[in-house]
Write an enzyme that holds these catalytic residues in place. Structure first.
Site, PDB file in Angstrom:
ATOM      1  N   ALA A 152       0.647  -1.372  -0.197  1.00  0.00           N
ATOM      2  CA  ALA A 152       0.086   0.328  -0.014  1.00  0.00           C
ATOM      3  C   ALA A 152       0.899   1.185   0.233  1.00  0.00           C
ATOM      4  O   ALA A 152       1.573   1.027   0.572  1.00  0.00           O
ATOM      5  CB  ALA A 152      -1.034  -0.106   1.334  1.00  0.00           C
TER       6      ALA A 152
ATOM      7  N   ASN B 249       8.477   8.722   5.285  1.00  0.00           N
ATOM      8  CA  ASN B 249       7.775   9.712   4.605  1.00  0.00           C
ATOM      9  C   ASN B 249       6.771   9.886   5.770  1.00  0.00           C
ATOM     10  O   ASN B 249       6.734   9.192   6.506  1.00  0.00           O
ATOM     11  CB  ASN B 249       6.829   8.796   3.575  1.00  0.00           C
ATOM     12  CG  ASN B 249       5.349   7.972   3.848  1.00  0.00           C
ATOM     13  OD1 ASN B 249       4.755   8.377   4.092  1.00  0.00           O
ATOM     14  ND2 ASN B 249       5.625   6.647   4.570  1.00  0.00           N
TER      15      ASN B 249
ATOM     16  N   PHE C  87      -2.031  10.038   3.894  1.00  0.00           N
ATOM     17  CA  PHE C  87      -3.034   9.726   3.755  1.00  0.00           C
ATOM     18  C   PHE C  87      -3.323  10.864   2.378  1.00  0.00           C
ATOM     19  O   PHE C  87      -4.711  11.303   2.830  1.00  0.00           O
ATOM     20  CB  PHE C  87      -3.810   9.597   4.628  1.00  0.00           C
ATOM     21  CG  PHE C  87      -3.683   8.032   5.282  1.00  0.00           C
ATOM     22  CD1 PHE C  87      -2.928   7.468   4.929  1.00  0.00           C
ATOM     23  CD2 PHE C  87      -4.998   8.442   6.141  1.00  0.00           C
ATOM     24  CE1 PHE C  87      -2.970   5.734   5.565  1.00  0.00           C
ATOM     25  CE2 PHE C  87      -4.694   6.845   7.328  1.00  0.00           C
ATOM     26  CZ  PHE C  87      -3.728   5.990   6.843  1.00  0.00           C
TER      27      PHE C  87
ATOM     28  N   SER D 118      -0.653   3.568  10.597  1.00  0.00           N
ATOM     29  CA  SER D 118       0.182   4.215   9.984  1.00  0.00           C
ATOM     30  C   SER D 118       0.388   5.703  10.784  1.00  0.00           C
ATOM     31  O   SER D 118       0.267   6.026  11.776  1.00  0.00           O
ATOM     32  CB  SER D 118      -0.297   5.041   8.315  1.00  0.00           C
ATOM     33  OG  SER D 118       0.426   6.602   8.680  1.00  0.00           O
TER      34      SER D 118
ATOM     35  N   ASN E  74       1.277   8.590  10.599  1.00  0.00           N
ATOM     36  CA  ASN E  74       1.259  10.314   9.778  1.00  0.00           C
ATOM     37  C   ASN E  74      -0.222  10.383  10.066  1.00  0.00           C
ATOM     38  O   ASN E  74      -0.675  11.474   9.811  1.00  0.00           O
ATOM     39  CB  ASN E  74       1.585  10.146   8.581  1.00  0.00           C
ATOM     40  CG  ASN E  74       3.373   9.668   8.366  1.00  0.00           C
ATOM     41  OD1 ASN E  74       4.101  10.076   9.213  1.00  0.00           O
ATOM     42  ND2 ASN E  74       3.194   8.524   6.924  1.00  0.00           N
ATOM     43  N   THR E  75      -1.398   9.677  10.439  1.00  0.00           N
ATOM     44  CA  THR E  75      -2.275   9.887  10.779  1.00  0.00           C
ATOM     45  C   THR E  75      -2.311  10.424  12.067  1.00  0.00           C
ATOM     46  O   THR E  75      -2.693   9.621  12.535  1.00  0.00           O
ATOM     47  CB  THR E  75      -3.955   9.544  10.259  1.00  0.00           C
ATOM     48  OG1 THR E  75      -3.531   9.636   8.857  1.00  0.00           O
ATOM     49  CG2 THR E  75      -5.315  10.298  10.682  1.00  0.00           C
TER      50      THR E  75
ATOM     51  N   LYS F 237      -3.497  -4.470   9.251  1.00  0.00           N
ATOM     52  CA  LYS F 237      -1.918  -4.080   9.352  1.00  0.00           C
ATOM     53  C   LYS F 237      -1.319  -3.115  10.388  1.00  0.00           C
ATOM     54  O   LYS F 237      -2.394  -1.745  10.807  1.00  0.00           O
ATOM     55  CB  LYS F 237      -2.185  -3.651   7.735  1.00  0.00           C
ATOM     56  CG  LYS F 237      -0.815  -2.986   7.690  1.00  0.00           C
ATOM     57  CD  LYS F 237      -0.755  -2.042   6.050  1.00  0.00           C
ATOM     58  CE  LYS F 237       1.002  -1.671   6.042  1.00  0.00           C
ATOM     59  NZ  LYS F 237       1.043  -1.526   4.623  1.00  0.00           N
TER      60      LYS F 237
ATOM     61  N   ASN G 243       3.406  -1.560   8.487  1.00  0.00           N
ATOM     62  CA  ASN G 243       3.758  -0.288   8.313  1.00  0.00           C
ATOM     63  C   ASN G 243       5.348   0.006   8.412  1.00  0.00           C
ATOM     64  O   ASN G 243       6.224  -0.910   9.624  1.00  0.00           O
ATOM     65  CB  ASN G 243       2.493   0.122   9.168  1.00  0.00           C
ATOM     66  CG  ASN G 243       2.072   1.690   8.012  1.00  0.00           C
ATOM     67  OD1 ASN G 243       2.626   1.851   7.057  1.00  0.00           O
ATOM     68  ND2 ASN G 243       0.565   1.326   7.683  1.00  0.00           N
TER      69      ASN G 243
HETATM   70  C1  LIG Z   1       6.091   6.575   0.174  1.00  0.00           C
HETATM   71  C2  LIG Z   1       5.785   5.622   0.893  1.00  0.00           C
HETATM   72  C3  LIG Z   1       3.309   5.347   1.271  1.00  0.00           C
HETATM   73  C4  LIG Z   1       3.112   4.850   2.795  1.00  0.00           C
HETATM   74  N1  LIG Z   1       1.962   5.154   2.186  1.00  0.00           N
HETATM   75  C5  LIG Z   1       1.683   3.759   2.786  1.00  0.00           C
HETATM   76  C6  LIG Z   1       0.002   3.854   2.914  1.00  0.00           C
HETATM   77  O1  LIG Z   1      -0.257   4.616   2.284  1.00  0.00           O
HETATM   78  N2  LIG Z   1      -0.753   2.460   3.495  1.00  0.00           N
HETATM   79  C7  LIG Z   1      -0.008   1.784   4.045  1.00  0.00           C
HETATM   80  O2  LIG Z   1      -1.081   0.917   4.876  1.00  0.00           O
HETATM   81  N3  LIG Z   1       0.824   1.314   4.308  1.00  0.00           N
HETATM   82  C8  LIG Z   1       1.573   2.795   3.830  1.00  0.00           C
HETATM   83  N4  LIG Z   1       3.466   2.630   3.187  1.00  0.00           N
HETATM   84  C9  LIG Z   1       3.844   1.422   3.901  1.00  0.00           C
HETATM   85  C10 LIG Z   1       3.767   0.840   2.861  1.00  0.00           C
HETATM   86  O3  LIG Z   1       3.062  -0.295   2.405  1.00  0.00           O
HETATM   87  C11 LIG Z   1       5.124  -0.629   4.210  1.00  0.00           C
HETATM   88  O4  LIG Z   1       4.146  -1.255   5.154  1.00  0.00           O
HETATM   89  C12 LIG Z   1       6.248  -0.183   4.302  1.00  0.00           C
HETATM   90  O5  LIG Z   1       7.038   1.089   3.638  1.00  0.00           O
HETATM   91  C13 LIG Z   1       7.111  -1.312   4.775  1.00  0.00           C
HETATM   92  O6  LIG Z   1       8.017  -2.536   3.345  1.00  0.00           O
HETATM   93  P1  LIG Z   1       8.899  -1.765   2.550  1.00  0.00           P
HETATM   94  O7  LIG Z   1      10.539  -1.959   3.410  1.00  0.00           O
HETATM   95  O8  LIG Z   1       8.780  -2.501   1.312  1.00  0.00           O
HETATM   96  O9  LIG Z   1       8.501  -0.299   1.440  1.00  0.00           O
HETATM   97  C14 LIG Z   1       3.751   3.296   2.532  1.00  0.00           C
HETATM   98  C15 LIG Z   1       4.978   3.489   2.438  1.00  0.00           C
HETATM   99  C16 LIG Z   1       6.262   4.764   1.862  1.00  0.00           C
HETATM  100  C17 LIG Z   1       7.572   4.336   2.116  1.00  0.00           C
END
Ligand SMILES: Cc1cc2nc3c(=O)[nH]c(=O)nc-3n(C[C@H](O)[C@H](O)[C@H](O)COP(=O)(O)O)c2cc1C
Length: 350
Positions: free
Chosen positions: A67, A116, A120, A181, A183-184, A214, A243
């Site tokens: 996501a 990041n 949302f 998340s 960020n909220t 999640k 996350n």
């Molecule tokens: C730029 C960015 C935006 C993300 N936005 C969301 C999001 O909107 N919703 C969510 O559940 N996770 C979000 N994530 C988290 C990812 O889905 C994932 O859980 C997390 O990055 C760990 O995986 P990775 O190490 O492969 O990146 C975001 C991650 C990144 C880097």
């Protein structure tokens, strides 16, 4: 052009500008069916050993897009053509919202890590519904990750999730309830057994789609297990771990904002998977995400008990052929170990 060269160019841009450029390119590709097909043929690994049937859906391989990459679900079909076995779009909120002020994505190339603080940013559920309507048949299972609007008080969060379940049920194959998340403001306070149960129960009354929850990597292990159990008792089909993390000590020089993803999250995400697998393996599906960046790591997660995996950050650092590399590598590791199906791999190390 090799990804190394393309990356050198993209990394000269602000991370969010580079991301928007990638989305635009995928959008263009999606508009040309023959381009989508030919990319798909080049990057998709067809290997019957990697196939799984889950919730009556066919997953051609266990690697999914996490996501946050395609928040509005505009380019799900093009993302699928990169060789993913499934795609998760969102997080989508009921109403459109701009997210936090920019800059809000930061790269740490030496650590293959992103930070990041997007918050949302998305166009809301009505736009997603419209956009996805033209894309069914992306060829892979599609999940929608849902969250509450920033200006919805935490006490009324359930109303946001209810309307999202209702409005988007016809557009997806599964839902992920995002309560993790960073960020909220207040979102993570929904990570409480009673609330998780209520969210899942309510969802089950509204939609026949499988519902996953999640979780954050920053939970105490016993709390994560308790939440996982509560979710499953209420009828959740699976748990997505994890996350991004707010453990800023993992990156020297990181500001205390947003969440970290990628290599620095790898070990924590793995440990939490092991903990939840010890209690929940066989009772629900475990989806592992956080620092998955190679076939070796993917194999380790599967053997620890995850049935599906997701990637985001490693894709940014290694490029779109990573999915093919991981899937090919998984096939090689299975041949080495003399196993014929993912079923024999999943949970083998428990
Ligand atoms: C730029 C960015 C935006 C993300 N936005 C969301 C999001 O909107 N919703 C969510 O559940 N996770 C979000 N994530 C988290 C990812 O889905 C994932 O859980 C997390 O990055 C760990 O995986 P990775 O190490 O492969 O990146 C975001 C991650 C990144 C880097």
């Amino acid at each position: 052009m090799s990804y190394k060269l393309l990356r050198a160019l993209l990394f000269r841009l602000d991370p969010e500008t580079a991301h928007n450029l990638a989305l635009r390119s995928l959008g263009l590709m999606q508009g040309i069916p023959s381009a989508c097909r030919s990319v798909g043929q080049r990057l998709t690994v067809t290997d019957r050993r990697l196939r799984q049937e889950i919730w009556d859906l066919e997953f051609g391989n266990p690697i999914g897009m996490a996501a946050g990459f395609d928040k509005n679900g505009n380019v799900a079909k093009a993302v699928a053509a990169l060789g993913f076995g499934f795609v998760e779009v969102g997080t989508v909120t009921p109403r459109p919202q701009p997210g936090n002020p920019r800059p809000r994505i930061f790269r740490f190339p030496a650590e293959e890590t992103l930070q990041n603080a997007l918050g949302f940013n998305n166009r809301g559920m009505a736009a997603m519904k419209k956009g996805l309507a033209g894309q069914r048949g992306a060829g892979v299972p599609l999940g929608i990750n849902i969250g509450k609007n920033k200006d919805t008080p935490v006490e009324r969060a359930e109303e946001d999730y209810a309307v999202l379940f209702r409005e988007l049920s016809e557009c997806c194959d599964y839902f992920v309830v995002n309560i993790s998340s960073p960020n909220t403001p207040g979102l993570r306070s929904l990570q409480e057994a009673r609330i998780v149960q209520s969210l899942v129960r309510q969802g089950r009354e509204i939609t026949p789609r499988p519902i996953l929850v999640k979780l954050a990597p920053d939970l105490e292990e016993s709390v994560a297990v308790e939440l996982g159990q509560a979710a499953v008792d209420a009828g959740a089909a699976g748990i997505v771990l994890t996350n991004t993390t707010t453990d800023y000590s993992l990156v020297a020089g990181a500001d205390r904002v947003g969440g970290l993803s990628g290599r620095v999250l790898k070990q924590r995400s793995f440990e939490l998977l092991e903990c939840l697998a010890a209690e929940l393996f066989g009772r629900c599906l475990l989806v592992s995400v956080g620092g998955v960046d190679s076939a070796k790591e993917a194999y380790r997660r599967l053997r620890a008990g995850a049935s599906l995996l997701q990637i985001y950050t490693a894709l940014i650092f290694q490029g779109p052929s990573l999915v093919r590399e991981i899937n090919r590598g998984l096939g090689e590791l299975m041949a080495r170990d003399g196993v014929e199906s993912l079923e024999e791999v999943i949970g083998a190390d428990r």
